[in-house]
Scaffold this motif. Structure first.
Motif: not given
Length: 356
Positions: A39-43, A58-59, A193-195, A233-236
């Motif tokens: 894993v790397g970078g930022y979420r 989301n994939v 919360r971990r997305c 896409l980044n919403s609940p």
């Protein structure tokens, strides 16, 4: 990680160091065991919250084979016949397609027929009803077109009609819990919360992906609205909804475990999920020809794309990807929050193959 695969780690690190990647995870199983888990970078933003091993993202279409596997479990149990008409299980369904045609993107329903706003993403009954009443774009079985947004509702409603559970519940009970996979649909608040937050590699990415206004591709990817819009896409709304064709949230390690189990004939850690004969049938080419949505030659299996080197799996339009390569004996998964092209995966795989 075994020293043999150090060049893969170096390539992964280089993608992050050069800014071609901002947050991602990579997992590989080889010869029946996990050999790479990075894993790397930022979420969220650069310099923000670090990407962790349990970060979900989301994939997109990487989720299609996962949805297909749910239905294939019912086939394996004798509850669904691949060559039966969909209408046998879903009486309101008008299109004369078989279960096999739905799974192989040849059913003729690549786009939701009624324009719907983003809020419709959360209304399963509405979208499934739209598909049931729709007229097919072509005679089922005659050609293919990736059922971009619709695939999950076609497959998921079949599961619901036969089993009674929504696809998210069936997936959790019958697959992810039993094989210990970190991935899911219709996320609860704790998992949301971990997305990782998706972001564009460049601002024209959604325009490029939609294609020509009014085209079959644009209709397939643009309805319901919001599937390429970061605010959605980044919403609940998106993370909590079930759009199984495009909104599976997963870790790379969870996806690689899944493909490792399929590569082993449907058994992982002694837990049999599906019979080896059905795995073989599900990964066999069902359609080989022009895809009207992707506008290129595609070989479709029952839920996956089959490549000339014998590998089978699925990529998502943002750059995430997961597959198994039976010839070389590995399962691969890459998940990313940076919506761009597949060149990152191409480079990682080239290095992986050199290590093998």
């Amino acid at each position: 990680m075994h020293a043999r695969f150090t060049p893969v780690r170096d390539c992964f690190d280089d993608l992050l160091a050069t800014g071609r990647e901002s947050g991602a995870s990579l997992a590989v199983w080889y010869d029946g065991q996990q050999v790479i888990d990075l894993v790397g970078g930022y979420r969220d933003r650069p310099g923000g919250t670090p990407w962790r091993p349990d970060t979900l993202v989301n994939v997109y279409s990487v989720g299609k084979p996962v949805a297909a596997l749910c239905l294939l479990l019912l086939v394996d149990r004798g509850q669904v016949d691949l060559d039966a008409p969909v209408q046998e299980y879903w009486p309101e369904f008008r299109t004369p397609a078989t279960v096999r045609q739905v799974l192989s993107h040849t059913a003729g329903l690549p786009a939701f027929p009624v324009p719907r706003p983003a809020a419709a993403i959360a209304d399963w009954a509405l979208l499934a009803g739209d598909l049931a009443a729709a007229d097919p774009e072509w005679t089922p079985g005659s050609t293919a077109g990736e059922h971009a947004w619709t695939y999950g509702h076609l497959v998921g409603e079949l599961v619901r009609r036969v089993d009674g559970r929504p696809l998210s519940r069936f997936l959790a009970d019958e697959i992810t819990d039993r094989w210990k996979l970190d991935l899911g649909l219709g996320l609860a608040e704790a998992d949301q919360r971990r997305c990782a937050d998706l972001r564009y590699g460049d601002q024209r990415w959604p325009i490029r992906k939609l294609g020509e206004p009014g085209s079959l591709r644009a209709r397939a990817l643009g309805n319901p609205a919001g599937g390429l819009d970061l605010a959605v896409l980044n919403s609940p709304l998106w993370r909590g909804a079930e759009m199984p064709a495009v909104n599976l949230h997963a870790t790379a390690s969870g996806l690689a475990r899944l493909y490792a189990g399929l590569l082993a004939g449907g058994v992982l850690d002694g837990v049999r999920l599906i019979g080896a004969e059905l795995v073989a049938e599900a990964t066999r080419v069902q359609y080989d020809g022009e895809d009207l949505v992707l506008d290129r030659q595609v070989r479709w299996t029952l839920g996956m794309q089959w490549e000339p080197d014998g590998s089978w799996g699925m990529g998502g339009i943002g750059g995430s990807s997961a597959w198994a390569d039976p010839e070389r004996g590995y399962a691969f998964a890459y998940t990313t929050a940076l919506l761009a092209e597949h060149d990152r995966v191409d480079e990682l795989v080239e290095v992986l193959h050199s290590c093998l």
